[in-house]
Design a protein around this motif. Structure first.
Motif, PDB file in Angstrom:
ATOM      1  N   ASP A 174       0.791  -1.229   0.000  1.00 10.15           N
ATOM      2  CA  ASP A 174       0.000   0.000   0.000  1.00 10.15           C
ATOM      3  C   ASP A 174       0.822   1.278   0.000  1.00 10.15           C
ATOM      4  N   ASP A 175       2.004   1.258   0.580  1.00 16.38           N
ATOM      5  CA  ASP A 175       2.732   2.504   0.833  1.00 16.38           C
ATOM      6  C   ASP A 175       3.981   2.702  -0.017  1.00 16.38           C
ATOM      7  N   ILE A 176       4.834   1.704  -0.066  1.00 22.42           N
ATOM      8  CA  ILE A 176       6.127   1.881  -0.732  1.00 22.42           C
ATOM      9  C   ILE A 176       6.570   0.565  -1.346  1.00 22.42           C
ATOM     10  N   ASP A 177       7.224   0.680  -2.483  1.00 22.05           N
ATOM     11  CA  ASP A 177       7.740  -0.480  -3.186  1.00 22.05           C
ATOM     12  C   ASP A 177       8.991  -1.011  -2.484  1.00 22.05           C
ATOM     13  N   CYS A 178       9.181  -2.326  -2.501  1.00 24.01           N
ATOM     14  CA  CYS A 178      10.363  -2.937  -1.868  1.00 24.01           C
ATOM     15  C   CYS A 178      11.666  -2.369  -2.426  1.00 24.01           C
ATOM     16  N   LYS A 179      11.707  -2.175  -3.736  1.00 25.59           N
ATOM     17  CA  LYS A 179      12.923  -1.636  -4.350  1.00 25.59           C
ATOM     18  C   LYS A 179      13.168  -0.198  -3.897  1.00 25.59           C
ATOM     19  N   GLU A 180      12.096   0.569  -3.708  1.00 24.72           N
ATOM     20  CA  GLU A 180      12.243   1.941  -3.225  1.00 24.72           C
ATOM     21  C   GLU A 180      12.771   1.944  -1.787  1.00 24.72           C
ATOM     22  N   MET A 181      12.280   1.025  -0.950  1.00 25.80           N
ATOM     23  CA  MET A 181      12.764   0.930   0.428  1.00 25.80           C
ATOM     24  C   MET A 181      14.242   0.552   0.445  1.00 25.80           C
ATOM     25  N   ALA A 182      14.637  -0.381  -0.413  1.00 25.43           N
ATOM     26  CA  ALA A 182      16.049  -0.763  -0.484  1.00 25.43           C
ATOM     27  C   ALA A 182      16.897   0.437  -0.904  1.00 25.43           C
ATOM     28  N   LYS A 183      16.401   1.221  -1.858  1.00 23.37           N
ATOM     29  CA  LYS A 183      17.112   2.423  -2.298  1.00 23.37           C
ATOM     30  C   LYS A 183      17.261   3.413  -1.151  1.00 23.37           C
ATOM     31  N   ILE A 184      16.194   3.602  -0.376  1.00 22.41           N
ATOM     32  CA  ILE A 184      16.216   4.517   0.765  1.00 22.41           C
ATOM     33  C   ILE A 184      17.266   4.083   1.787  1.00 22.41           C
ATOM     34  N   ILE A 185      17.283   2.802   2.093  1.00 18.71           N
ATOM     35  CA  ILE A 185      18.254   2.287   3.072  1.00 18.71           C
ATOM     36  C   ILE A 185      19.672   2.529   2.569  1.00 18.71           C
ATOM     37  N   THR A 240      29.218  16.512   3.931  1.00 22.00           N
ATOM     38  CA  THR A 240      28.275  16.062   2.914  1.00 22.00           C
ATOM     39  C   THR A 240      26.827  16.278   3.326  1.00 22.00           C
ATOM     40  N   ILE A 241      26.556  16.281   4.591  1.00 22.77           N
ATOM     41  CA  ILE A 241      25.177  16.225   5.067  1.00 22.77           C
ATOM     42  C   ILE A 241      24.326  17.403   4.611  1.00 22.77           C
ATOM     43  N   ASP A 262      15.702  13.674   5.261  1.00 21.04           N
ATOM     44  CA  ASP A 262      14.382  13.974   5.814  1.00 21.04           C
ATOM     45  C   ASP A 262      13.331  13.000   5.285  1.00 21.04           C
ATOM     46  N   ASP A 263      13.275  12.816   3.983  1.00 22.62           N
ATOM     47  CA  ASP A 263      12.305  11.906   3.376  1.00 22.62           C
ATOM     48  C   ASP A 263      12.557  10.457   3.789  1.00 22.62           C
ATOM     49  N   ASN A 264      13.797  10.049   3.742  1.00 21.96           N
ATOM     50  CA  ASN A 264      14.139   8.661   4.028  1.00 21.96           C
ATOM     51  C   ASN A 264      13.969   8.313   5.495  1.00 21.96           C
ATOM     52  N   PHE A 265      14.180   9.286   6.371  1.00 21.40           N
ATOM     53  CA  PHE A 265      13.968   9.048   7.796  1.00 21.40           C
ATOM     54  C   PHE A 265      12.536   8.603   8.062  1.00 21.40           C
ATOM     55  N   TYR A 266      11.589   9.219   7.381  1.00 19.36           N
ATOM     56  CA  TYR A 266      10.178   8.850   7.541  1.00 19.36           C
ATOM     57  C   TYR A 266       9.970   7.368   7.248  1.00 19.36           C
ATOM     58  N   TRP A 267      10.482   6.896   6.105  1.00 22.69           N
ATOM     59  CA  TRP A 267      10.246   5.524   5.704  1.00 22.69           C
ATOM     60  C   TRP A 267      10.989   4.530   6.588  1.00 22.69           C
ATOM     61  N   LEU A 268      12.189   4.850   6.980  1.00 24.10           N
ATOM     62  CA  LEU A 268      12.922   3.949   7.869  1.00 24.10           C
ATOM     63  C   LEU A 268      12.263   3.864   9.237  1.00 24.10           C
ATOM     64  N   ASN A 269      11.742   4.988   9.723  1.00 16.42           N
ATOM     65  CA  ASN A 269      11.039   4.975  10.999  1.00 16.42           C
ATOM     66  C   ASN A 269       9.748   4.167  10.890  1.00 16.42           C
ATOM     67  N   LYS A 270       9.054   4.296   9.772  1.00 16.30           N
ATOM     68  CA  LYS A 270       7.825   3.530   9.568  1.00 16.30           C
ATOM     69  C   LYS A 270       8.133   2.028   9.559  1.00 16.30           C
ATOM     70  N   GLU A 304      20.656   4.845   0.409  1.00 17.30           N
ATOM     71  CA  GLU A 304      20.941   6.289   0.415  1.00 17.30           C
ATOM     72  C   GLU A 304      21.316   6.768   1.811  1.00 17.30           C
ATOM     73  N   VAL A 305      20.562   6.335   2.806  1.00 15.57           N
ATOM     74  CA  VAL A 305      20.856   6.748   4.184  1.00 15.57           C
ATOM     75  C   VAL A 305      22.218   6.212   4.611  1.00 15.57           C
ATOM     76  N   ASN A 306      22.485   4.958   4.301  1.00 16.28           N
ATOM     77  CA  ASN A 306      23.787   4.371   4.618  1.00 16.28           C
ATOM     78  C   ASN A 306      24.910   5.168   3.976  1.00 16.28           C
ATOM     79  N   HIS A 307      24.728   5.519   2.720  1.00 14.30           N
ATOM     80  CA  HIS A 307      25.734   6.272   1.974  1.00 14.30           C
ATOM     81  C   HIS A 307      25.998   7.633   2.625  1.00 14.30           C
TER      82      HIS A 307
END
Length: 76
Positions: A20-31, A48-49, A57-65, A33-36
């Motif tokens: 319903d919310d996010i694609d698995c590939k998008e979540m992997a990309k977010i993880i 760099t930050i 900011d955007d990725n924090f939301y999804w990782l927290n979810k 990106e944050v790691n990077h």
């Protein structure tokens, strides 16, 4: 590493998240990106930050979810 199996409730919540919310590939990309960004920030002492604030900011939301689905902490 734990060998506990994931409860049916968590499986359902994860399925709902990735359906319903996010694609698995998008979540992997977010993880990734944050790691990077966090790795670069650590190595460069946060030079760099500043250029990555929007992504963080955007990725924090999804990782927290995802964290809340795996182990609810903020839910009442």
């Amino acid at each position: 590493m734990t060998t506990e199996s994931v409860s049916n409730e968590i499986q359902t919540r994860l399925n709902n998240l990735f359906t319903d919310d996010i694609d698995c590939k998008e979540m992997a990309k977010i993880i990734r990106e944050v790691n990077h960004v966090l790795s670069l920030c650590t190595m460069r002492r946060c030079e760099t930050i500043e250029s990555e604030i929007k992504n963080i900011d955007d990725n924090f939301y999804w990782l927290n979810k995802l964290a809340e689905i795996l182990d609810p902490y903020l839910e009442a």
